[in-house]
Design a protein around this motif. Sequence first.
Motif, PDB file in Angstrom:
ATOM      1  N   VAL A 121       1.622  -3.321   8.280  1.00 11.02           N
ATOM      2  CA  VAL A 121       1.730  -3.481   6.825  1.00 11.02           C
ATOM      3  C   VAL A 121       0.377  -3.226   6.169  1.00 11.02           C
ATOM      4  O   VAL A 121       0.209  -2.306   5.372  1.00 11.02           O
ATOM      5  CB  VAL A 121       2.250  -4.885   6.442  1.00 11.02           C
ATOM      6  CG1 VAL A 121       2.382  -4.998   4.916  1.00 11.02           C
ATOM      7  CG2 VAL A 121       3.591  -5.166   7.107  1.00 11.02           C
ATOM      8  N   GLY A 122      -0.622  -4.028   6.516  1.00 17.13           N
ATOM      9  CA  GLY A 122      -1.958  -3.889   5.955  1.00 17.13           C
ATOM     10  C   GLY A 122      -2.775  -5.134   6.234  1.00 17.13           C
ATOM     11  O   GLY A 122      -2.232  -6.217   6.458  1.00 17.13           O
ATOM     12  N   LEU A 167      -1.322   0.739   1.549  1.00 18.92           N
ATOM     13  CA  LEU A 167      -0.226   0.229   2.354  1.00 18.92           C
ATOM     14  C   LEU A 167       0.362   1.314   3.242  1.00 18.92           C
ATOM     15  O   LEU A 167       0.373   2.502   2.879  1.00 18.92           O
ATOM     16  CB  LEU A 167       0.874  -0.334   1.452  1.00 18.92           C
ATOM     17  CG  LEU A 167       0.527  -1.591   0.658  1.00 18.92           C
ATOM     18  CD1 LEU A 167       1.660  -1.936  -0.292  1.00 18.92           C
ATOM     19  CD2 LEU A 167       0.239  -2.765   1.591  1.00 18.92           C
ATOM     20  N   ASN A 168       0.866   0.893   4.391  1.00 16.21           N
ATOM     21  CA  ASN A 168       1.606   1.808   5.234  1.00 16.21           C
ATOM     22  C   ASN A 168       2.940   2.149   4.589  1.00 16.21           C
ATOM     23  O   ASN A 168       3.436   1.433   3.706  1.00 16.21           O
ATOM     24  CB  ASN A 168       1.825   1.206   6.623  1.00 16.21           C
ATOM     25  CG  ASN A 168       0.551   1.150   7.443  1.00 16.21           C
ATOM     26  OD1 ASN A 168      -0.334   1.983   7.273  1.00 16.21           O
ATOM     27  ND2 ASN A 168       0.441   0.172   8.317  1.00 16.21           N
ATOM     28  N   TRP A 171       6.193   0.176   2.175  1.00 14.92           N
ATOM     29  CA  TRP A 171       5.745  -1.008   1.442  1.00 14.92           C
ATOM     30  C   TRP A 171       5.157  -0.611   0.093  1.00 14.92           C
ATOM     31  O   TRP A 171       4.607   0.487  -0.064  1.00 14.92           O
ATOM     32  CB  TRP A 171       4.696  -1.772   2.245  1.00 14.92           C
ATOM     33  CG  TRP A 171       5.234  -2.305   3.528  1.00 14.92           C
ATOM     34  CD1 TRP A 171       5.188  -1.704   4.757  1.00 14.92           C
ATOM     35  CD2 TRP A 171       5.931  -3.538   3.710  1.00 14.92           C
ATOM     36  NE1 TRP A 171       5.809  -2.479   5.687  1.00 14.92           N
ATOM     37  CE2 TRP A 171       6.275  -3.618   5.076  1.00 14.92           C
ATOM     38  CE3 TRP A 171       6.291  -4.582   2.851  1.00 14.92           C
ATOM     39  CZ2 TRP A 171       6.969  -4.697   5.602  1.00 14.92           C
ATOM     40  CZ3 TRP A 171       6.976  -5.658   3.383  1.00 14.92           C
ATOM     41  CH2 TRP A 171       7.311  -5.714   4.738  1.00 14.92           C
ATOM     42  N   TYR A 173       3.078  -2.610  -3.549  1.00 21.32           N
ATOM     43  CA  TYR A 173       2.586  -3.807  -4.222  1.00 21.32           C
ATOM     44  C   TYR A 173       3.451  -4.098  -5.450  1.00 21.32           C
ATOM     45  O   TYR A 173       4.083  -3.197  -6.018  1.00 21.32           O
ATOM     46  CB  TYR A 173       1.136  -3.607  -4.674  1.00 21.32           C
ATOM     47  CG  TYR A 173       0.140  -3.560  -3.547  1.00 21.32           C
ATOM     48  CD1 TYR A 173      -0.164  -4.714  -2.816  1.00 21.32           C
ATOM     49  CD2 TYR A 173      -0.506  -2.374  -3.205  1.00 21.32           C
ATOM     50  CE1 TYR A 173      -1.080  -4.671  -1.774  1.00 21.32           C
ATOM     51  CE2 TYR A 173      -1.428  -2.332  -2.170  1.00 21.32           C
ATOM     52  CZ  TYR A 173      -1.711  -3.479  -1.460  1.00 21.32           C
ATOM     53  OH  TYR A 173      -2.609  -3.437  -0.429  1.00 21.32           O
ATOM     54  N   SER A 190       1.685   1.649  -6.036  1.00 26.67           N
ATOM     55  CA  SER A 190       1.050   2.033  -4.780  1.00 26.67           C
ATOM     56  C   SER A 190      -0.447   2.235  -4.950  1.00 26.67           C
ATOM     57  O   SER A 190      -1.218   2.037  -4.020  1.00 26.67           O
ATOM     58  CB  SER A 190       1.690   3.314  -4.227  1.00 26.67           C
ATOM     59  OG  SER A 190       3.059   3.116  -3.943  1.00 26.67           O
ATOM     60  N   VAL A 242       3.352  -8.130  -1.737  1.00 17.27           N
ATOM     61  CA  VAL A 242       3.606  -6.891  -1.004  1.00 17.27           C
ATOM     62  C   VAL A 242       5.094  -6.872  -0.692  1.00 17.27           C
ATOM     63  O   VAL A 242       5.619  -7.794  -0.062  1.00 17.27           O
ATOM     64  CB  VAL A 242       2.778  -6.824   0.292  1.00 17.27           C
ATOM     65  CG1 VAL A 242       3.010  -5.503   1.013  1.00 17.27           C
ATOM     66  CG2 VAL A 242       1.299  -7.007  -0.018  1.00 17.27           C
TER      67      VAL A 242
END
Length: 288
Positions: A121-122, A167-168, A171, A173, A190, A242
Amino acid sequence: MMKKTFILLLVLTSFVFSCSDDDDNTSNTLTLNLQGLEALGDDFVYEGWIIVNGAPISTGVFSSVTFPQEFTVSAKDLQLATTFVLSIEPKNDTDPAPSNTKILAGDFALNQAIINSKAVVGDFSESSGKYILATPTNGNNTNEFSGVWFLDLSSGSPATGLDLPELNSGWKYEGWVVMNGQPISTGTFSSVSGFDDNATTSTFKGSINDGPPFPGEDYIQNAPTGLTFPTDLRGAVTVISVEPYPDNSSAPFAFKPLMANIPTNAADHATLSLTVGPLSELTGTVSR
């Protein structure tokens, strides 16, 4: 004598193949024990995967977030597995491969994998943010406490206010303001230095313009039931979450790396700071 020997050989061969088939068909238990996971919307489920010789094999789907949970998996595949991955999938998914929305992963060491969300995810451990209260979309310098924008105005000119990792895939924000216990979205995004996804379509914003090219929202009109717009956001809570993408839940997801209790004495257009949110990493263990 030769005939008896031949029959004995057939019996032994049959026994060997029978044992081999039994070995291939035996199963073992995979146990998940995860922390912080939240229920998904009605159209999505969690699905576990083991990676065997570089290929994903499903260990089963689930919706409950009460743990531990057990799954029956091929003993051979489980023993050969090098990695465990948890993804979010459509409820009636026909794709045999994991989706882009992977939420937890980790490698097996002997019979256990310690999994976390950082790699898939991050990593939000260094995240920080700034925001202001203002309503640029109504264009008349009124109701300035009725909007929140995630930008830094300390230099006198709008600048990027959020320091968040890219983010990958799978996903996005999303910004939120919690008013009277009700979370209201500011929109998904994003990029921290561009318009968010609802900049031109928000039903809450004013009618003069779309605001600055940063995530944020003005709550000027079309208030949800139980709220009144314009409003005063001082004393409310603002959050950066997220979210899975796609996402069919109207509530914030488990990941909330940044938040702020908006001061009751905040001045409009003053740069304020976000602090560490309630949850920035998910963790767990997988045992075989």
